[in-house]
Design a protein around this motif. Structure first.
Motif, PDB file in Angstrom:
ATOM      1  N   TRP A 227       1.033  -1.153  -0.071  1.00 56.58           N
ATOM      2  CA  TRP A 227       0.131  -0.155   0.039  1.00 56.58           C
ATOM      3  C   TRP A 227       0.877   1.259  -0.208  1.00 56.58           C
ATOM      4  O   TRP A 227       1.832   1.156   0.486  1.00 56.58           O
ATOM      5  N   HIS A 228       0.142   2.335  -0.543  1.00 51.94           N
ATOM      6  CA  HIS A 228       1.025   3.631  -0.663  1.00 51.94           C
ATOM      7  C   HIS A 228       0.308   4.814  -0.539  1.00 51.94           C
ATOM      8  O   HIS A 228      -1.067   4.838  -0.789  1.00 51.94           O
ATOM      9  N   LEU A 229       0.595   5.550   0.516  1.00 48.69           N
ATOM     10  CA  LEU A 229       0.182   6.949   0.541  1.00 48.69           C
ATOM     11  C   LEU A 229       0.686   7.953  -0.351  1.00 48.69           C
ATOM     12  O   LEU A 229       1.915   8.016  -0.467  1.00 48.69           O
ATOM     13  N   TYR A 230      -0.097   8.617  -1.116  1.00 47.32           N
ATOM     14  CA  TYR A 230       0.329   9.499  -2.213  1.00 47.32           C
ATOM     15  C   TYR A 230      -0.063  10.983  -2.022  1.00 47.32           C
ATOM     16  O   TYR A 230      -1.453  11.126  -1.425  1.00 47.32           O
TER      17      TYR A 230
ATOM     18  N   PRO B  74       3.488  -1.074   4.917  1.00 50.14           N
ATOM     19  CA  PRO B  74       3.116  -2.670   4.687  1.00 50.14           C
ATOM     20  C   PRO B  74       2.059  -3.351   4.745  1.00 50.14           C
ATOM     21  O   PRO B  74       1.762  -4.259   4.271  1.00 50.14           O
ATOM     22  N   ASP B  75       0.873  -2.254   4.894  1.00 50.31           N
ATOM     23  CA  ASP B  75      -0.582  -2.944   4.867  1.00 50.31           C
ATOM     24  C   ASP B  75      -1.567  -1.799   4.833  1.00 50.31           C
ATOM     25  O   ASP B  75      -1.202  -0.635   5.123  1.00 50.31           O
ATOM     26  N   ARG B  76      -2.653  -2.057   4.429  1.00 48.51           N
ATOM     27  CA  ARG B  76      -3.908  -0.981   4.303  1.00 48.51           C
ATOM     28  C   ARG B  76      -4.089  -0.466   5.592  1.00 48.51           C
ATOM     29  O   ARG B  76      -4.207   1.043   5.686  1.00 48.51           O
ATOM     30  N   ALA B  77      -4.009  -0.928   6.807  1.00 46.35           N
ATOM     31  CA  ALA B  77      -4.313  -0.363   7.999  1.00 46.35           C
ATOM     32  C   ALA B  77      -3.250   0.934   8.452  1.00 46.35           C
ATOM     33  O   ALA B  77      -3.459   1.871   8.746  1.00 46.35           O
ATOM     34  N   SER B  78      -2.025   0.679   8.128  1.00 44.01           N
ATOM     35  CA  SER B  78      -0.942   1.545   8.339  1.00 44.01           C
ATOM     36  C   SER B  78      -0.973   2.628   7.240  1.00 44.01           C
ATOM     37  O   SER B  78      -0.740   3.922   7.900  1.00 44.01           O
TER      38      SER B  78
ATOM     39  N   GLY C 267      10.702   6.599   6.587  1.00 44.06           N
ATOM     40  CA  GLY C 267      10.285   6.220   7.899  1.00 44.06           C
ATOM     41  C   GLY C 267       9.451   6.969   8.865  1.00 44.06           C
ATOM     42  O   GLY C 267       8.925   6.732   9.581  1.00 44.06           O
ATOM     43  N   ALA C 268       9.463   8.632   8.140  1.00 46.73           N
ATOM     44  CA  ALA C 268       8.701   9.247   9.067  1.00 46.73           C
ATOM     45  C   ALA C 268       7.184   9.296   9.029  1.00 46.73           C
ATOM     46  O   ALA C 268       6.579   9.120   8.047  1.00 46.73           O
ATOM     47  N   ASP C 269       6.728   9.648  10.136  1.00 46.39           N
ATOM     48  CA  ASP C 269       5.303   9.370  10.502  1.00 46.39           C
ATOM     49  C   ASP C 269       4.742  10.900  10.277  1.00 46.39           C
ATOM     50  O   ASP C 269       5.332  11.894  10.516  1.00 46.39           O
ATOM     51  N   PRO C 270       3.636  10.981   9.548  1.00 41.46           N
ATOM     52  CA  PRO C 270       3.062  12.417   9.128  1.00 41.46           C
ATOM     53  C   PRO C 270       2.265  13.110  10.284  1.00 41.46           C
ATOM     54  O   PRO C 270       1.617  13.918  10.239  1.00 41.46           O
ATOM     55  N   SER C 271       2.734  12.568  11.479  1.00 41.92           N
ATOM     56  CA  SER C 271       1.960  13.254  12.724  1.00 41.92           C
ATOM     57  C   SER C 271       2.634  14.546  12.878  1.00 41.92           C
ATOM     58  O   SER C 271       3.692  14.795  12.551  1.00 41.92           O
ATOM     59  N   PRO C 272       2.084  15.223  14.098  1.00 41.47           N
ATOM     60  CA  PRO C 272       2.622  16.588  14.242  1.00 41.47           C
ATOM     61  C   PRO C 272       3.938  16.798  14.761  1.00 41.47           C
ATOM     62  O   PRO C 272       4.473  16.890  15.830  1.00 41.47           O
TER      63      PRO C 272
END
Length: 92
Positions: free
Chosen positions: A5-8, A56-60, A85-90
């Protein structure tokens, strides 16, 4: 780009940004560009894919998408430049 899965992040022709998840970024961009994508991109056609990040998966990927969509524009753009590896959180 069809591994997992990809976040774009897309830039639309009006300069706005759109984030989504998919298993194939190129296919999904074509769907958005042809008007068969999300409701938002039908009204704001996409110009280009700014970047994507694999998960790695849809949930993440879904959690990351939700976190990214809550960020201001500057943080969304900073996410593109951050380590994979960066999390898009604040952190912005």
């Amino acid at each position: 780009m069809s591994d997992g899965w990809h976040l774009y992040l897309l830039r639309c022709i009006d300069g706005s940004l759109y984030a989504g998840i998919t298993t194939d970024v190129e296919r999904r961009f074509r769907e958005h560009a042809s008007g068969r994508g999300a409701k938002y991109t039908r009204a704001h056609p996409p110009e280009c894919v700014l970047g994507s990040r694999a998960y790695p998966d849809r949930a993440s990927a879904t959690r990351a998408e939700h976190a990214l969509k809550r960020q201001p524009r500057a943080c969304k753009l900073a996410w593109l430049l951050a380590d994979a590896g960066a999390d898009p959180s604040p952190a912005c």
